[in-house]
Design a protein around this motif. Structure first.
Motif, short mmCIF file in Angstrom:
data_model
loop_
_atom_site.label_atom_id
_atom_site.label_comp_id
_atom_site.label_asym_id
_atom_site.label_seq_id
_atom_site.Cartn_x
_atom_site.Cartn_y
_atom_site.Cartn_z
N ASN A 26 0.84 -1.18 0.00
CA ASN A 26 0.00 0.00 0.00
C ASN A 26 0.88 1.25 0.00
OD1 ASN A 26 -2.67 1.43 0.50
ND2 ASN A 26 -1.39 2.26 2.14
N GLU A 27 0.74 2.06 -1.04
CA GLU A 27 1.37 3.38 -1.09
C GLU A 27 2.86 3.38 -0.74
OE1 GLU A 27 -0.87 6.21 1.19
OE2 GLU A 27 -2.65 6.00 -0.05
N TYR A 29 -6.62 11.10 -3.11
CA TYR A 29 -7.14 12.02 -2.09
C TYR A 29 -7.18 13.48 -2.54
CZ TYR A 29 -7.20 8.18 1.20
OH TYR A 29 -7.51 7.00 1.81
N ASN A 73 -0.37 5.64 -4.39
CA ASN A 73 -1.12 6.88 -4.14
C ASN A 73 -0.65 7.91 -5.14
OD1 ASN A 73 1.32 6.70 -2.55
ND2 ASN A 73 0.76 8.62 -1.55
N THR A 106 -0.88 -1.13 -4.89
CA THR A 106 -1.62 0.12 -4.72
C THR A 106 -0.65 1.29 -4.59
OG1 THR A 106 -3.73 -0.65 -3.82
CG2 THR A 106 -2.92 1.44 -2.99
N ASN A 121 -4.92 4.90 -5.03
CA ASN A 121 -5.49 5.65 -3.90
C ASN A 121 -5.48 7.12 -4.29
OD1 ASN A 121 -5.57 3.23 -2.60
ND2 ASN A 121 -4.14 3.78 -0.96
N TRP A 133 -12.40 4.83 1.77
CA TRP A 133 -11.57 4.92 2.98
C TRP A 133 -12.29 5.85 3.94
CZ3 TRP A 133 -7.58 2.17 4.74
CH2 TRP A 133 -7.09 2.58 6.01
N SER A 134 -12.78 5.32 5.04
CA SER A 134 -12.51 3.98 5.51
C SER A 134 -13.81 3.38 6.01
CB SER A 134 -11.48 4.06 6.64
OG SER A 134 -11.27 2.80 7.23
N THR A 163 -8.54 1.91 -4.77
CA THR A 163 -8.44 1.10 -3.56
C THR A 163 -8.57 1.94 -2.29
OG1 THR A 163 -6.08 1.09 -4.11
CG2 THR A 163 -7.26 -0.97 -4.39
N GLU A 164 -8.55 3.26 -2.43
CA GLU A 164 -8.87 4.16 -1.31
C GLU A 164 -9.30 5.50 -1.88
OE1 GLU A 164 -5.87 4.91 1.69
OE2 GLU A 164 -5.39 2.78 1.80
N ASN A 165 -10.31 6.07 -1.24
CA ASN A 165 -10.71 7.46 -1.50
C ASN A 165 -11.64 7.84 -0.36
OD1 ASN A 165 -13.24 9.07 -3.28
ND2 ASN A 165 -11.19 9.94 -3.15
#
Ligand code: FCB
Length: 477
Positions: A180-181, A311, A237, A235, A309, A428-429, A381-383
């Motif tokens: 991850n990241e 943001y 970012n 993943t 990911n 997330w999350s 996979t994340e936001n």
């Protein structure tokens, strides 16, 4: 690069048509082991760099640690019941390396593996697809003591650990994320030192980034050997990096930061090479003595998917003599060799992290990965977003978070319409949790966690997301 147009203000939900996502779109929510599990010294688990870091005075806001976190280790069944209530199609979690391989070497710890076996079995029993991340920043402390990610050997250790997890869970887990990241592990962990292990040395950050990717490549190969049918990805970012003006100097600042934030990882992973301009920029920081023949072939081992990911966006400007770099949410020392670039704030709405809200940046990011790098399926996979939440009469009405999700899902849909093979989205999350150096002071969850009682309260955004999943899209507004 597009101009940094002001994104639409959130909260103003004007007339918007309903949007339907492609059949089978994988709707999920994500967490990470150290952020939710707690039970830090139970079941044979030994300390990771985040245990050491959070227990070091001054490192984490208010001295918070992940010792108890959301106590998820003991509340597995209730938490999975909440996921089922939301109708999640998938749950992205990470495995704590020091829980399944205490100390980071040697045989597997059956008790640690048992926790993840129960997790996976119960998810499957509820029809929720498990999505396993092998490394979400929690390196076993002894491996850090032996040099950490700047040391080449750590990559091989990661592959050994991957084999243990693949042997135990590979028959039931289809989707795998190696890292991850890696940007955060390398540049926040070893560059600025605001994340564990808290070291601050540009050359080490660059070495760490390379060895993380090498570990990823070795892990991909280990997974393929153990489980040929696994869907394997990584993943990253990513940020659109936009120059603050049309000046060539600002464009160059954007090129440099884009190199460190995005292309440092995308190019080796998906093209098998480092960008020449990035190598030139970093030549003042390192001699790249850590690169060995064959590394890039391992790093670019074929994948089945890429996790993104997203943001926010970076808007940057060239250094100005005598003017201190503008204050922003990243310390200059996480940009080795480019510490003097100024990060500019635009005055647009921000989240509680002070991260600018920029949904169009998600379209731009997904299109870039697809159009410049790969035809592989992509997954967000994340936001998500942190906002200050209040419990009123037992309810949490998080309209700003809901609006953030809405805007970014519309952006995800726009990317699909533009031809991006986006196959899923993970909020997330799932629940509020230990937000790294911010401890429990920032809440990203769709489910509110009362850390005194460990009560869970689904927020308005959770109920709204359940409806999105049920419809496979967004209602008209
Ligand atoms: C990402 C991390 C995740 C969480 C969110 C807010 O960088 O992967 O653990 O901290 O940011």
């Amino acid at each position: 690069m597009s101009n940094p147009a002001t994104p639409p203000a959130l909260g103003v939900l004007d007339e918007r048509p309903p949007l339907t996502f492609p059949p089978g779109f994988l709707w999920g929510a994500a967490t990470a082991a150290y952020q939710i599990e707690g039970a830090a010294a139970e079941g044979g688990r030994t300390p990771s760099i985040w245990d050491t870091f959070s227990h070091t005075p001054g490192r984490v806001v208010a001295g918070h640690t992940g010792d108890v976190a959301c106590d998820h280790y003991h509340r597995l069944d209730a938490d999975i019941a909440l996921m089922a209530e939301l109708g999640l199609k998938s749950y992205r979690f990470s495995v704590s390396w020091s829980r399944v391989q205490p100390g980071g070497s040697g045989p597997a710890n059956a008790e640690g593996l048992d926790f993840y076996q129960r997790l996976v079995d119960r998810l499957l029993a509820h029809g929720i697809e498990p999505w396993l991340t092998l490394y979400h920043w929690d390196l076993p402390q002894p491996l850090e003591d032996a040099g950490g990610w700047p040391a080449r050997d750590t990559a091989g250790r990661f592959a050994d650990y991957t084999r243990l997890v693949a042997d135990a869970l590979g028959d039931r887990v289809r989707y795998w994320t190696t890292l991850n990241e890696p940007w955060c592990s390398a540049f926040l962990g070893y560059g600025s030192g605001v994340h564990a292990p808290g070291r601050s040395n540009g050359a080490d950050a660059v070495r760490a980034g390379h060895h993380l990717m090498l570990g990823h490549g070795l892990a991909v190969q280990a997974l393929r050997a153990a489980r040929p049918s696994a869907e394997v990805g990584v993943t990253v970012n990513l940020y659109p990096v936009t120059p603050a003006s049309d000046s060539p100097a600002d464009a160059d600042a954007a090129r440099r930061i884009d190199g460190l934030a995005n292309r440092f990882f995308l190019d080796p992973l998906l093209r098998g090479s480092y960008p020449a301009d990035l190598l030139a920029d970093l030549s003042t920081v390192t001699d790249f003595g850590h690169l060995r023949d064959g590394d890039l072939a391992v790093i670019s081992s074929p994948l089945d998917l890429v996790g993104v990911n997203y943001y926010s966006r970076h808007v940057v400007a060239a250094p100005v003599d005598g003017v201190a770099p503008e204050k922003y949410w990243r310390s200059p020392s996480c940009w080795p060799g480019s510490e003097d670039v100024r990060f500019v704030t635009r005055g647009v709405p921000v989240t509680d992290m002070d991260w600018e809200i920029d949904a169009p940046g998600l379209v731009e990011t997904l299109r870039r990965v697809h159009e410049e790098y790969t035809d592989l399926p992509l997954y967000v996979t994340e936001n998500g977003s942190a906002f200050v939440d209040a419990v009123v009469d037992g309810r949490v009405d998080d309209t700003e978070r809901l609006a953030y999700f809405d805007a970014h899902l519309r952006a995800a849909h726009e990317a699909i319409s533009a031809g991006v093979p986006l196959r899923g989205y993970f909020a997330w999350s799932l629940m509020d949790n230990f937000e790294w150096a911010w401890g429990y002071t920032k809440r990203f969850g769709m489910i509110y966690v009362d850390y005194d009682s460990q009560a869970r309260i689904p927020k308005s955004s959770a109920r709204w997301y359940a409806e999105v999943i049920r419809r496979n899209g967004l209602a008209a507004q």
